[in-house]
Design a protein around this motif. Structure first.
Motif, PDB file in Angstrom:
ATOM      1  N   ASP A  88       0.537  -1.048   0.109  1.00 50.27           N
ATOM      2  CA  ASP A  88       0.112  -0.217   0.149  1.00 50.27           C
ATOM      3  C   ASP A  88       0.773   1.040  -0.268  1.00 50.27           C
ATOM      4  OD1 ASP A  88      -2.161   1.843   0.431  1.00 50.27           O
ATOM      5  OD2 ASP A  88      -2.614   1.122   2.125  1.00 50.27           O
ATOM      6  N   GLY A  89       1.281   2.162  -1.100  1.00 48.21           N
ATOM      7  CA  GLY A  89       0.863   2.884  -1.371  1.00 48.21           C
ATOM      8  C   GLY A  89       2.499   3.164  -2.440  1.00 48.21           C
ATOM      9  N   ASP A  90       3.551   2.094  -2.081  1.00 45.02           N
ATOM     10  CA  ASP A  90       4.195   1.782  -2.853  1.00 45.02           C
ATOM     11  C   ASP A  90       4.010   2.942  -4.564  1.00 45.02           C
ATOM     12  OD1 ASP A  90       5.174   0.540  -1.068  1.00 45.02           O
ATOM     13  OD2 ASP A  90       5.650  -1.239  -2.668  1.00 45.02           O
ATOM     14  N   GLY A 130      -8.425 -13.742   5.986  1.00 45.93           N
ATOM     15  CA  GLY A 130      -9.252 -12.320   5.890  1.00 45.93           C
ATOM     16  C   GLY A 130      -8.952 -11.941   4.826  1.00 45.93           C
ATOM     17  N   VAL A 131     -10.034 -10.894   4.713  1.00 48.64           N
ATOM     18  CA  VAL A 131     -10.000  -9.705   3.404  1.00 48.64           C
ATOM     19  C   VAL A 131      -9.047  -8.022   3.173  1.00 48.64           C
ATOM     20  CG1 VAL A 131     -12.180  -9.766   4.543  1.00 48.64           C
ATOM     21  CG2 VAL A 131     -11.160  -9.242   1.711  1.00 48.64           C
ATOM     22  N   VAL A 132      -8.477  -8.380   2.299  1.00 48.48           N
ATOM     23  CA  VAL A 132      -8.033  -6.483   2.348  1.00 48.48           C
ATOM     24  C   VAL A 132      -8.642  -6.722   0.959  1.00 48.48           C
ATOM     25  CG1 VAL A 132      -5.229  -7.592   3.465  1.00 48.48           C
ATOM     26  CG2 VAL A 132      -5.728  -8.217   0.775  1.00 48.48           C
ATOM     27  N   ALA A 133      -8.384  -4.799   0.787  1.00 50.41           N
ATOM     28  CA  ALA A 133      -8.272  -4.115  -0.388  1.00 50.41           C
ATOM     29  C   ALA A 133      -7.226  -4.482  -1.391  1.00 50.41           C
ATOM     30  CB  ALA A 133      -8.404  -2.596   0.118  1.00 50.41           C
ATOM     31  N   GLY A 134      -7.683  -3.896  -2.544  1.00 45.20           N
ATOM     32  CA  GLY A 134      -6.835  -4.506  -3.556  1.00 45.20           C
ATOM     33  C   GLY A 134      -6.605  -4.002  -5.212  1.00 45.20           C
ATOM     34  N   MET A 135      -5.824  -3.604  -5.281  1.00 44.14           N
ATOM     35  CA  MET A 135      -5.555  -3.281  -6.662  1.00 44.14           C
ATOM     36  C   MET A 135      -4.760  -4.260  -7.596  1.00 44.14           C
ATOM     37  SD  MET A 135      -4.817   0.891  -7.164  1.00 44.14           S
ATOM     38  CE  MET A 135      -5.368   1.304  -5.412  1.00 44.14           C
ATOM     39  N   MET A 162       0.372  -5.741  -8.622  1.00 46.63           N
ATOM     40  CA  MET A 162      -1.178  -5.890  -7.407  1.00 46.63           C
ATOM     41  C   MET A 162      -0.299  -5.442  -6.360  1.00 46.63           C
ATOM     42  SD  MET A 162      -1.668  -9.199  -5.880  1.00 46.63           S
ATOM     43  CE  MET A 162      -2.792  -8.498  -4.683  1.00 46.63           C
ATOM     44  N   ALA A 163      -1.179  -4.698  -5.653  1.00 50.00           N
ATOM     45  CA  ALA A 163      -1.153  -4.129  -4.038  1.00 50.00           C
ATOM     46  C   ALA A 163      -1.695  -4.226  -3.037  1.00 50.00           C
ATOM     47  CB  ALA A 163      -0.766  -2.947  -4.205  1.00 50.00           C
ATOM     48  N   THR A 164      -2.167  -4.211  -1.877  1.00 50.93           N
ATOM     49  CA  THR A 164      -2.978  -4.253  -0.948  1.00 50.93           C
ATOM     50  C   THR A 164      -2.688  -3.890  -0.022  1.00 50.93           C
ATOM     51  OG1 THR A 164      -1.762  -6.745   0.194  1.00 50.93           O
ATOM     52  CG2 THR A 164      -3.130  -6.510  -2.114  1.00 50.93           C
ATOM     53  N   SER A 165      -4.081  -3.963   0.854  1.00 54.71           N
ATOM     54  CA  SER A 165      -4.036  -2.481   1.559  1.00 54.71           C
ATOM     55  C   SER A 165      -3.123  -4.045   3.058  1.00 54.71           C
ATOM     56  CB  SER A 165      -4.805  -2.082   2.345  1.00 54.71           C
ATOM     57  OG  SER A 165      -5.812  -3.421   2.325  1.00 54.71           O
ATOM     58  N   ARG A 244      -6.438   5.351  -5.302  1.00 54.69           N
ATOM     59  CA  ARG A 244      -6.872   5.284  -4.619  1.00 54.69           C
ATOM     60  C   ARG A 244      -7.988   4.466  -4.833  1.00 54.69           C
ATOM     61  NH1 ARG A 244      -8.923   7.331  -0.188  1.00 54.69           N
ATOM     62  NH2 ARG A 244      -8.360   7.129   2.013  1.00 54.69           N
ATOM     63  N   ALA A 245      -8.159   3.107  -4.194  1.00 56.64           N
ATOM     64  CA  ALA A 245      -9.040   2.169  -4.775  1.00 56.64           C
ATOM     65  C   ALA A 245      -9.202   2.421  -2.588  1.00 56.64           C
ATOM     66  CB  ALA A 245      -9.032   1.085  -4.836  1.00 56.64           C
TER      67      ALA A 245
END
Lengths: 258, 254
Positions: A88-90, A130-135, A162-165, A244-245
């Motif tokens: 996240d934020g990379d 669990g589940v995370v926000a992803g792009m 990909m990136a995730t929270s 930003r998602a």
């Protein structure tokens, strides 16, 4: 006609040189899904031999309009490689890609091994850490995204990065169908969606993947990331963009493009 | 213009009464612009017995860009257009009905003024609800310019509102929206699809009404803008709108 290994090498070279190749289906219009996966397997082997490793899977073509566009009624999948995972934020360098686009996706983290066949949505839910926000940044090593099903399947289901929270939210009582999402670019709203855009329920995507991989004796492993498919139409990215998602109940994930 | 505002309003009212669509007004009267369109709409409103509230259109930024405008449009909701929960939509009573999911605001008190913001809208609302709007353009195949659709009361026809709940603590921007037709997901969205925040869309409406010396009244409902593309319906169809935290609303068609 070329062999799956030769086609995999062509894609491998395209990835290394960022030079797209013509669709395989131009020369061999009869190539189908099975051919695509045979090539994908060879390509993955080449990349893993270089030291990369599989840390999860992406599922694509989970939205009805995408399936209609390619004239199919099933999603496709490909491996997620460790070298393509951002935090996240990379800052994501554009020169990694050929024709990248961004998609907001719900991403699951497996807690337990999950092996099909016979995996139900209930069983899949129970197996999640669990589940995370992803792009996901999708990319095509096939020129101009001129893909048919076999082409995209061969090309690691057009996965780029990909990136995730980082905050893993327990699935618990979450209704993943109803998780709302907004995608902004440089603060401007680009699109919205909800979990149900992915095969009716993102958890159903994981069950489908477990059952499909199960036919080949492949299991989803603890810690694996499962990208469940775009909740909106993919958006091209340019240098300097900040995407930003934000997902209801999951929080945001941000990617900066350099 | 060679034709009066009331004549144009009468043509639209007749098209609705006869269930026979007409060609867009701007073909015959290219001088019809958006302000004149609103005058036609006000003429239609003057003929309407009771008003249940208001509706917004063109609240999706992407759609605005498509047609080259940078603000939404608004229309009024005739009280006679309200369907009760569970009441079927009689499609034969309409020309070409299309349905879309909406977040609906129910006003707890009057709200007016040129500087109203989303915060004021939330404070003045007694509740928010899931809603389904039934559009029914009086123009052949929904063929219209902005001025036409404004004149045609933004295609407003029928609407149904679910059970309102207090908006406190709900981020309406992020609530997931799932729209189904006959059990299949046809579109998804989040609340932000309407102007970035549905309450901001309603605030725009209040500021717009203030410019005409009007406002919202306690008890009125506001349909804050379609959250997905509208879906055509016919006899036997069922559309279902589900909005996270607000619930599910079903509309059957006969």
């Amino acid at each position: 006609m070329t062999t799956p290994v030769e086609k995999a090498r062509a894609l491998y070279a395209a990835r290394a040189t960022r030079t797209p190749i013509p669709p395989f289906t131009d020369a061999e219009p009869r190539l189908g899904m099975a051919d695509g996966y045979a090539i994908q397997q060879e390509l993955t082997a080449l990349l893993v031999a270089d030291g990369d490793r599989i840390v999860g899977h992406k599922v694509g073509l989970t939205a009805a309009p995408m399936q209609q566009a390619l004239g199919i009624d099933t999603p496709d999948y490909g491996p997620v490689l460790a070298s393509t995972v951002y935090r996240d934020g990379d800052v994501v360098p554009l020169e990694r890609f050929i024709a990248p686009k961004v998609e907001a996706e719900i991403v699951f983290v497996l807690g337990e091994r999950l092996e099909g066949p016979g995996v139900t949505v209930t069983r899949a839910r129970a197996a999640m850490a669990g589940v995370v926000a992803g792009m996901e940044i999708i990319d095509s090593r096939i020129a101009d995204w001129r893909i048919k099903l076999a082409d995209t399947v061969a090309d690691l289901a057009s996965n780029g990065a990909m990136a995730t929270s980082s905050r893993i939210i327990p699935v618990g009582e979450l209704d993943t169908r109803l998780i709302g999402m907004t995608l902004t670019r440089n603060g401007e709203l680009v699109d919205t969606g909800a979990g149900a855009a992915a095969l009716g329920d993102p958890v159903a995507v994981v069950a489908w993947l477990a059952n499909t991989l199960g036919e080949q004796g492949v299991a989803l492993e603890p810690g694996h990331l499962i990208l469940t498919g775009a909740l909106h139409a993919a958006v091209p990215l340019s240098p300097g963009d900040v995407f930003r998602a934000e997902f209801d109940r999951l929080g945001p994930v941000t990617v900066r493009v350099a | 213009m060679s034709v009066s505002i009331s004549e144009l309003a009468a043509r639209l009212a007749k098209a609705a009464a006869d269930r026979t669509p007409i060609t867009r007004l701007t073909d015959e009267f290219p001088e019809l612009d958006i302000p004149m369109g609103y005058r036609v709409q006000r003429a239609l409103r003057a003929e309407t017995e009771a008003i249940a509230g208001w509706k917004l259109g063109l609240t999706a930024r992407a759609k605005q860009a498509q047609v080259g405008v940078d603000s939404p449009i608004h229309g009024f909701l005739p009280a006679a257009g309200a369907l009760d929960i569970g009441e079927p939509l009689e499609t034969s009573a309409h020309i070409q009905p299309r349905c879309e999911p909406e977040i609906v605001f129910v006003l707890g008190r009057d709200l007016e003024g040129p500087h109203v913001t989303a915060t004021d809208v939330l404070a003045a609302s007694s509740g928010v609800a899931v809603g389904i709007e039934v559009l029914d353009s009086r123009f052949v195949d929904y063929g219209f310019t902005m001025a036409d659709v404004v004149a045609d009361n933004t295609s407003a026809s029928r609407f149904v509102v679910g059970t309102p709940i207090p908006a406190e603590g709900i981020d309406l921007r992020l609530v997931g929206v799932v729209f189904e037709k006959n059990g299949r997901v046809v579109a998804t969205a989040s609340g932000a699809a309407s102007l970035g925040h549905p309450a901001a869309a309603v605030a725009w409406l209040v500021r717009r009404l203030a410019a005409e010396g009007g406002g919202l009244n306690a008890g009125q409902v506001v349909l804050s803008g379609g959250l997905t593309a509208a879906v055509p319906v016919g006899p036997g169809d069922v559309v279902t709108a589900t909005i996270d935290r607000l619930g599910t609303l079903e509309l059957g068609c006969c």
